[in-house]
Design an enzyme around this catalytic site. Structure first.
Site, short mmCIF file in Angstrom:
data_model
loop_
_atom_site.label_atom_id
_atom_site.label_comp_id
_atom_site.label_asym_id
_atom_site.label_seq_id
_atom_site.Cartn_x
_atom_site.Cartn_y
_atom_site.Cartn_z
N HIS A 19 2.77 47.13 34.33
CA HIS A 19 3.32 47.84 32.95
C HIS A 19 4.89 47.68 33.51
CE1 HIS A 19 0.41 50.79 31.28
NE2 HIS A 19 -0.29 50.17 32.08
N ASP A 113 7.47 53.56 27.93
CA ASP A 113 5.88 53.20 27.99
C ASP A 113 5.23 54.15 27.53
OD1 ASP A 113 3.10 52.75 29.18
OD2 ASP A 113 4.10 51.37 30.59
N GLU A 359 -3.09 35.95 28.38
CA GLU A 359 -2.64 34.68 28.83
C GLU A 359 -3.80 33.93 28.74
OE1 GLU A 359 -1.23 36.24 32.81
OE2 GLU A 359 0.33 37.35 31.77
C1 U2F Z 1 -3.45 46.77 34.44
O1 U2F Z 1 -3.91 45.45 34.73
P1 U2F Z 1 -3.60 44.61 35.89
O2 U2F Z 1 -1.89 44.69 35.99
O3 U2F Z 1 -4.35 44.75 36.97
O4 U2F Z 1 -4.03 43.25 35.27
P2 U2F Z 1 -3.48 42.33 33.94
O5 U2F Z 1 -3.36 43.23 32.75
O6 U2F Z 1 -4.47 41.27 33.78
O7 U2F Z 1 -2.09 41.69 34.55
C2 U2F Z 1 -1.60 41.12 35.68
C3 U2F Z 1 -0.33 40.24 35.49
O8 U2F Z 1 -0.09 39.88 36.84
C4 U2F Z 1 0.16 38.52 36.71
C5 U2F Z 1 -0.62 38.25 35.46
C6 U2F Z 1 -0.39 39.04 34.69
O9 U2F Z 1 0.81 39.15 33.70
O10 U2F Z 1 -0.15 36.75 35.04
N1 U2F Z 1 -0.28 37.84 37.86
C7 U2F Z 1 0.54 36.78 38.34
O11 U2F Z 1 1.20 36.19 37.85
N2 U2F Z 1 -0.04 35.89 39.39
C8 U2F Z 1 -1.05 36.58 40.22
O12 U2F Z 1 -1.65 35.95 41.14
C9 U2F Z 1 -1.83 37.76 39.81
C10 U2F Z 1 -1.28 38.41 38.69
C11 U2F Z 1 -4.82 47.63 34.28
F1 U2F Z 1 -5.80 47.37 35.29
C12 U2F Z 1 -5.51 47.00 33.02
O13 U2F Z 1 -6.59 47.74 32.78
C13 U2F Z 1 -4.68 46.97 31.81
O14 U2F Z 1 -5.19 46.17 30.78
C14 U2F Z 1 -3.46 46.31 32.22
C15 U2F Z 1 -2.30 46.48 31.04
O15 U2F Z 1 -2.21 47.84 30.62
O16 U2F Z 1 -2.79 46.74 33.31
#
Ligand code: U2F
Length: 456
Positions: A19, A113, A359
Site C-alpha cells: 500500500h 489510501d 504486473e
Molecule cells: C497485498 O498484496 P501483496 O503486497 O502481498 O502483493 P502484491 O499486491 O502482489 O504486491 C507485491 C508488490 O511487491 C513487489 C511486486 C508488487 O508490486 O512487484 N515485489 C517485488 O518487487 N519483489 C519481490 O521480490 C516481491 C514483491 C494484499 F495481500 C493483496 O490482497 C492486495 O491485492 C494487495 C493490493 O492491495 O496488497
C-alpha cells in the site's frame, strides 16, 4: 498560518504490504506533473524510512505519524498485531501530524489510501475535498462497497454463511461470476470484529462521499459492468492503473541486489522457459505446501526464479538448493516488474495479489495461482473465468502434481499458448492506457484537476 493560494495536498498512506509504496508512487507522479503543488506524504517512520531510496522532489515532503506500537514492543512477526496497534492510534496520529503542517501551510485537499476512511471526516472539517486511492481492482472494490447488502442477503452467522458458500453474488451488478466463498474475509466470514475489517466496513460507507476514488486498474480491461456500476455509486471513479507502468523507475523494487537479471539474461536464448515464483509482501504458503512446491520445481526440471523471504529459506529441504543449482535461483527479493518483463520468463506462480496480477498483465506473463486471503479469490476468478489468462493450481492448494500440471499447461500445451496470446492483447491495452493520450493518463490528469481545483 501563512496565507497562500498554493495547492497543498495531504497524502495519507496505509503503512502495510504494498500500500504505501503504491500511494507514494502516485504522489510522486502527481508531484512531477504539478511542480507548483505541494504534496505532504504521511506514513509511519518505518515505512517512510523504506522510501528514502527514492530521489527527492522539491514539492514532495515526507512526515511521520505514530505507528501506535507500545514502547519497547518486540515484533512477533504478526502483521495483524501491528495493524491492530496502528489502527488503534488512528485517526489521532494523522490528525495531529496534518494539523502541524496545516498550521504552516493550509491544506487544500486530502488524498488518502481508501482504507483510511476517517480522511473523509478530516477533509470535511478542513473544508476541502477528499480523493481516495483504492490500490486493488474494481471487482474487489465493488464487493466491499456492497458489504451491507451482502450481509443482509447472506447473513454473518457462521452456520448460515457456511451453508451458502457456493451461492453466486449475482444480486450485485457485474458480480455473478463470484461466489460467497470468493469474498474477502471480514465481509460475511472471518473475524468480523478484527480492527482492519471494521475499518473496511466503515470505508464501504464513506467512499461514496469521496469527491473521487482512484482505482488501480485499466478502464478498457476491467470487468465493464462493475466499473459502470462503480461510476453510479461513487461521485467519480477514475481508473488510473497499472501503476507499475506509470512508474518509469522504482528504486524500491527495481534494484537487483541478488543479480536476478543477469541470471535471467543467461536464459534469454530460450524465451518463456523460466517460471517466476513470488507470493507478494505479506503471506507465505504453509510448510506442507512449500514442500510440495519444492518437489514440483525439482521434479519438473524447469528453470525457476523464486522470491522467498530469508526466514522461509530455512524451511527448504536439505540439498534442494544444491540439487537445483544452475537451473534455480532463490533470493529474498527480486526486481519483480523487470523480472516479468524479461523475455526468458514464461509463467508466474503467485497468490493473486493485485499488484502482481497487474504486473503480470503489463508484461504479458500468464499465471498459475494459489489464492490465500483478502481480494485474492476475487482476482483469481476474474483471471480464469473472465480474462482466461491464468490457471488455478488444481485443488486450490499447492501440491506437487497440481503445480507440475499447471507448469506443463502454461509452458508446453496449446491452452498455455492461447493464454499467452490473450494476456499479450491485454498487455497492449495496459500499455496504451498509460500512453500520452491513454485512459489512465487522462484519468490521472482529471484527478490532478480535482486536487488543484480544491485549492481555489
Ligand atoms: C497485498 O498484496 P501483496 O503486497 O502481498 O502483493 P502484491 O499486491 O502482489 O504486491 C507485491 C508488490 O511487491 C513487489 C511486486 C508488487 O508490486 O512487484 N515485489 C517485488 O518487487 N519483489 C519481490 O521480490 C516481491 C514483491 C494484499 F495481500 C493483496 O490482497 C492486495 O491485492 C494487495 C493490493 O492491495 O496488497
Amino acid at each position: 498560518m501563512a496565507p497562500s493560494n498554493k495547492a497543498h495536498v495531504a497524502v495519507l498512506a496505509f503503512p502495510f504490504s504494498s500500500h504505501p509504496s503504491a500511494l507514494f508512487f502516485l504522489a510522486r507522479k502527481l508531484s512531477e506533473w504539478a511542480p507548483d503543488v505541494v504534496f505532504s506524504f504521511f506514513c509511519t517512520p518505518k515505512t517512510n524510512g523504506s522510501l528514502s531510496s527514492w530521489p527527492a522532489l522539491p514539492n514532495l515532503r515526507i512526515y511521520d505519524v505514530a505507528d501506535g506500537l507500545p514502547v519497547g514492543h518486540v515484533s512477533k512477526g504478526r502483521v495483524d498485531d501491528e495493524i491492530d496497534f496502528f489502527l488503534g492510534a488512528t485517526p489521532g496520529n494523522y490528525r495531529e501530524a496534518v494539523k502541524r503542517v496545516d498550521e504552516i501551510e493550509k491544506v487544500s485537499c486530502v488524498v488518502s489510501d481508501a482504507f483510511l476512511w476517517f480522511a473523509r471526516e478530516m477533509a470535511e472539517e478542513m473544508g476541502v475535498a477528499w480523493v481516495a486511492f483504492w490500490i486493488a481492482g474494481a471487482c474487489a472494490l465493488s464487493v466491499h462497497l456492497n458489504t451491507d447488502l451482502i450481509r443482509r442477503k447472506i447473513g454473518t452467522r457462521t452456520e448460515e454463511v457456511s451453508a451458502r458458500m457456493d451461492e453466486s453474488l449475482a444480486f450485485i451488478p457485474g458480480c455473478s461470476q463470484f461466489r460467497v466463498r470468493d469474498l474477502p474475509e471480514g465481509i460475511v466470514f472471518g473475524p468480523l470484529d478484527f480492527s482492519l475489517f471494521k475499518s473496511l466496513h466503515r470505508m464501504s460507507q464513506e467512499l461514496p462521499r469521496a469527491t473521487a476514488v482512484l482505482v488501480n486498474t485499466v478502464e478498457e480491461m476491467d470487468y465493464d459492468p462493475v466499473l459502470d456500476r462503480l461510476g453510479t455509486v461513487l461521485n467519480k471513479c477514475l481508473p488510473v492503473g497499472p501503476l507499475t507502468l506509470l512508474a518509469p523507475t522504482r528504486p524500491d523494487s527495481d534494484s537487483d541486489p541478488y543479480s536476478c537479471l543477469p541470471w535471467l539474461e543467461a536464459r534469454a536464448h530460450d524465451p518463456a522457459s523460466v517460471v517466476y515464483v513470488g507470493f507478494g509482501t505479506v503471506i507465505m504458503p504453509p510448510p506442507s505446501e512449500l514442500a510440495a512446491l519444492v518437489e514440483a520445481l525439482e521434479e519438473s526440471g524447469v528453470h525457476f526464479l523464486w522470491s522467498l523471504k530469508d526466514y522461509m529459506r530455512e524451511s527448504l529441504p536439505t540439498g534442494f538448493l544444491d540439487r537445483t543449482l544452475g537451473r534455480g535461483l532463490v533470493v529474498p527479493w527480486t526486481p519483480q516488474s523487470r523480472v516479468l518483463g524479461h523475455v526468458a520468463v514464461g509463467a508466474f506462480i503467485n497468490h493473486c495479489g493485485w499488484n502482481s496480477v497487474l504486473e503480470s498483465i503489463a508484461f504479458g506473463v500468464p499465471m498459475i495461482y494459489r489464492p490465500f486471503f483478502a481480494d485474492h479469490r476475487i482476482n483469481a476468478r476474474i483471471l480464469s473465468q473472465v480474462l482466461g489468462i491464468a490457471v488455478e493450481v488444481k485443488g486450490g492448494v499447492l501440491t506437487k502434481d497440481g503445480v507440475m500440471d499447471g507448469l506443463d499447461l502454461l509452458l508446453k500445451r496449446e491452452e498455455g499458448k492461447k493464454m499467452r496470446e490473450r494476456i499479450g492483447a491485454l498487455k497492449l491495452i495496459a500499455k496504451n492506457a498509460v500512453g500520452e493520450t491513454g485512459s489512465s493518463t487522462k484519468n490521472l490528469k482529471t484527478a490532478l484537476e480535482i486536487i488543484r481545483g480544491s485549492a481555489a
